[in-house]
Design an enzyme around this catalytic site. Structure first.
Site, mmCIF file in Angstrom:
data_model
loop_
_atom_site.group_PDB
_atom_site.id
_atom_site.type_symbol
_atom_site.label_atom_id
_atom_site.label_comp_id
_atom_site.label_asym_id
_atom_site.label_seq_id
_atom_site.Cartn_x
_atom_site.Cartn_y
_atom_site.Cartn_z
ATOM 1 N N ASN A 87 -3.048 -6.021 14.017
ATOM 2 C CA ASN A 87 -3.596 -6.889 12.971
ATOM 3 C C ASN A 87 -2.608 -7.124 11.827
ATOM 4 O O ASN A 87 -3.011 -7.519 10.745
ATOM 5 C CB ASN A 87 -4.946 -6.350 12.465
ATOM 6 N N GLN A 96 -14.814 4.262 1.385
ATOM 7 C CA GLN A 96 -15.381 3.143 2.135
ATOM 8 C C GLN A 96 -16.520 3.654 3.002
ATOM 9 O O GLN A 96 -16.292 4.621 3.725
ATOM 10 C CB GLN A 96 -14.293 2.479 2.988
HETATM 11 P P1 NAD Z 1 4.578 -0.216 9.105
HETATM 12 O O1 NAD Z 1 4.637 1.185 9.569
HETATM 13 O O2 NAD Z 1 5.120 -1.290 9.985
HETATM 14 O O3 NAD Z 1 5.297 -0.372 7.697
HETATM 15 C C1 NAD Z 1 5.114 0.511 6.660
HETATM 16 C C2 NAD Z 1 6.334 0.435 5.756
HETATM 17 O O4 NAD Z 1 6.070 1.211 4.590
HETATM 18 C C3 NAD Z 1 7.594 0.994 6.405
HETATM 19 O O5 NAD Z 1 8.612 0.021 6.359
HETATM 20 C C4 NAD Z 1 7.915 2.199 5.547
HETATM 21 O O6 NAD Z 1 9.300 2.441 5.431
HETATM 22 C C5 NAD Z 1 7.287 1.804 4.216
HETATM 23 N N1 NAD Z 1 7.064 2.945 3.342
HETATM 24 C C6 NAD Z 1 6.442 4.104 3.629
HETATM 25 N N2 NAD Z 1 6.445 4.921 2.559
HETATM 26 C C7 NAD Z 1 7.075 4.263 1.581
HETATM 27 C C8 NAD Z 1 7.387 4.583 0.228
HETATM 28 N N3 NAD Z 1 7.077 5.775 -0.287
HETATM 29 N N4 NAD Z 1 8.032 3.640 -0.515
HETATM 30 C C9 NAD Z 1 8.385 2.454 0.015
HETATM 31 N N5 NAD Z 1 8.106 2.086 1.299
HETATM 32 C C10 NAD Z 1 7.457 2.990 2.068
HETATM 33 O O7 NAD Z 1 3.058 -0.469 8.753
HETATM 34 P P2 NAD Z 1 2.306 -1.870 8.633
HETATM 35 O O8 NAD Z 1 1.815 -2.264 9.973
HETATM 36 O O9 NAD Z 1 3.136 -2.814 7.864
HETATM 37 O O10 NAD Z 1 1.027 -1.424 7.795
HETATM 38 C C11 NAD Z 1 1.167 -0.918 6.480
HETATM 39 C C12 NAD Z 1 -0.161 -0.411 5.969
HETATM 40 O O11 NAD Z 1 -1.043 -1.507 5.767
HETATM 41 C C13 NAD Z 1 -0.935 0.509 6.915
HETATM 42 O O12 NAD Z 1 -0.475 1.829 6.894
HETATM 43 C C14 NAD Z 1 -2.336 0.385 6.380
HETATM 44 O O13 NAD Z 1 -2.548 1.302 5.320
HETATM 45 C C15 NAD Z 1 -2.379 -1.038 5.841
HETATM 46 N N6 NAD Z 1 -3.179 -1.941 6.727
HETATM 47 C C16 NAD Z 1 -4.305 -2.509 6.213
HETATM 48 C C17 NAD Z 1 -5.082 -3.320 7.027
HETATM 49 C C18 NAD Z 1 -6.327 -3.996 6.506
HETATM 50 O O14 NAD Z 1 -7.172 -4.402 7.292
HETATM 51 N N7 NAD Z 1 -6.471 -4.153 5.196
HETATM 52 C C19 NAD Z 1 -4.725 -3.533 8.361
HETATM 53 C C20 NAD Z 1 -3.548 -2.961 8.822
HETATM 54 C C21 NAD Z 1 -2.793 -2.146 8.007
#
Ligand code: NAD
Length: 392
Positions: free
Chosen positions: A147, A314
């Site tokens: 997603n 939530q």
């Molecule tokens: P991903 O693993 O592809 O990317 C996460 C990024 O965050 C990575 O590039 C990582 O290096 C960076 N990161 C981690 N810790 C960090 C820090 N301290 N400072 C700076 N950067 C940092 O994950 P994604 O697929 O992009 O998803 C990210 C987040 O979005 C998920 O973990 C989830 O919490 C959220 N999400 C929300 C929904 C929703 O429905 N609202 C859906 C999917 C994901």
């Protein structure tokens, strides 16, 4: 025989639709950044239908029962009387989802000695205490990519809605008004603004790509810097800290996972570095922000708007301050659970379960914890030293 508990959100109050708004879904077989969509051996559901609510059962009952497993589906997840707590003692697998999270705390994990696998049907496994999963050698897997684009589209929608003052203007129409000055007194163009993402992983990078044609100045911070060629292609400015990024950006969007390094990163102190009148969009996790500090920043005008779909806890209680603060564009946690996304993460969950039962490796990109340590995406994007603080 294994026992699998699947925690899903409730059906619509009017019941599941007999007929859906659209007859089909676009045919997509690869994600924008490369990997294939889930490849289970089979599916037992109709793509484009409600699979994330209780009646949809994530399309898993036929498959699991045909293989002799016990399958418990419930939306009852909180409190000692919950079905989750009653059933957990002999469960081998818990399938949950971030939208209606089964908070898999250390305490719950300790009460489930047979637990081997926790699947996040979606992305973001912070509702599981990853430290406890490491300590108990439980595999945690999620459906990476399923997603990412859904959320990125939501971020773009919310940026436009806030900056252009869409929601209050729509309300004037519902009230029968034609109050143009009321509508536009807080309405601007996005064009030319500085827009920055905290994290440029799958979602953050997709947001940058989708926003590129709007002729903006794009910024990002991440603990892993993007390749130079990509920075050049998108015209990105890299920032080593939130302070550096927020002091120049008109719109800030949070796209990092919730873990001990990121919890509460937006707070009363860090909000002082934001430009006056900045817009903040958080579709990542509610606990990245101090709840009251966000509400106070909207009251004072430090923030001109806040939108997102993630809260803590939530479901959010009826009196949660984010429901009534000014200039917000909040929704329940929906960005990653469109009918399109549900089809992908239902197939991804099935793929993970097939791998588990057939002793085949789960895709590395789906892994958060395995073998008593962070693995796959978990090793790249999370930290675990005090993960129990982030779960709860
Ligand atoms: P991903 O693993 O592809 O990317 C996460 C990024 O965050 C990575 O590039 C990582 O290096 C960076 N990161 C981690 N810790 C960090 C820090 N301290 N400072 C700076 N950067 C940092 O994950 P994604 O697929 O992009 O998803 C990210 C987040 O979005 C998920 O973990 C989830 O919490 C959220 N999400 C929300 C929904 C929703 O429905 N609202 C859906 C999917 C994901």
């Amino acid at each position: 025989m294994s026992k699998i508990i699947c925690v899903l959100y409730d059906d619509p109050v009017t019941g599941c639709p007999d007929r859906y708004a659209r007859g089909d879904l676009p045919n997509i077989d690869r994600y924008p950044d490369g990997p294939t969509l889930p490849t289970p051996k089979g599916i037992d559901f109709e793509p484009g239908t409600l699979l994330g609510s209780v009646s949809g059962e994530r399309g898993l009952r036929k498959y699991l029962e045909a293989n002799g497993h016990e399958f418990v589906v419930t939306s009852s997840k909180d409190g000692a009387d919950s079905v989750l707590d009653r059933e957990l003692h002999d469960a081998e697998i818990v399938v949950s989802q971030p939208f209606w999270p089964a908070y898999m705390t250390e305490e719950r994990i300790a009460k489930a000695p047979k637990l081997k696998l926790i699947v996040t049907a979606g992305i973001g496994s912070d509702h599981t205490d990853l430290k406890a999963a490491v300590d108990h050698d439980i595999t945690v897997a999620e459906v990476t990519c399923c997603n990412s684009n859904s959320v990125a589209e939501h971020v773009v929608m919310m940026a436009l809605a806030l900056v252009r003052n869409y929601l209050p203007s729509y309300q004037w129409v519902l009230k029968g008004g034609w109050n143009i000055a009321d509508c536009v007194a807080r309405s601007y163009d996005l064009e030319g603004m500085n827009v920055g993402t905290v994290a440029a992983g799958r979602i953050g990078l997709r947001v940058l790509r989708l926003l590129k044609p709007f002729d903006l100045k794009l910024h990002y911070m991440d603990r892993h810097r993007l390749p130079e060629a990509l920075e050049k292609e998108l015209g990105l400015t890299y920032h080593a800290s939130l302070k550096s990024l927020s002091s120049v950006c008109d719109v800030v969007t949070l796209n990092c996972p919730l873990h001990p390094e990121t919890e509460n990163m937006v707070n009363a102190q860090s909000l002082k570095d934001f430009k006056r009148g900045a817009y903040l969009i958080n579709t990542a996790r509610g606990k990245l922000c101090d709840t009251d500090a966000v509400a106070a920043a909207l009251e004072s005008g430090r923030l001109a708007g806040y939108a997102g779909d993630v809260w803590y806890p939530q479901p959010a209680p009826a009196d949660h301050v984010w429901r009534s603060m000014p200039h917000h564009g909040m929704t329940p946690h929906i960005s990653g659970t469109s009918l399109s996304a549900q089809t992908r993460y239902a197939a991804g969950t099935r793929e993970i379960l097939e791998c588990y039962f057939e002793n085949r490796p789960i895709r590395d990109e789906y892994l958060i914890v395995q073998g008593g340590k962070l693995a796959g995406v978990g090793a790249h994007s999370y930290s675990v030293s005090e993960a129990s603080k982030a779960a709860s």
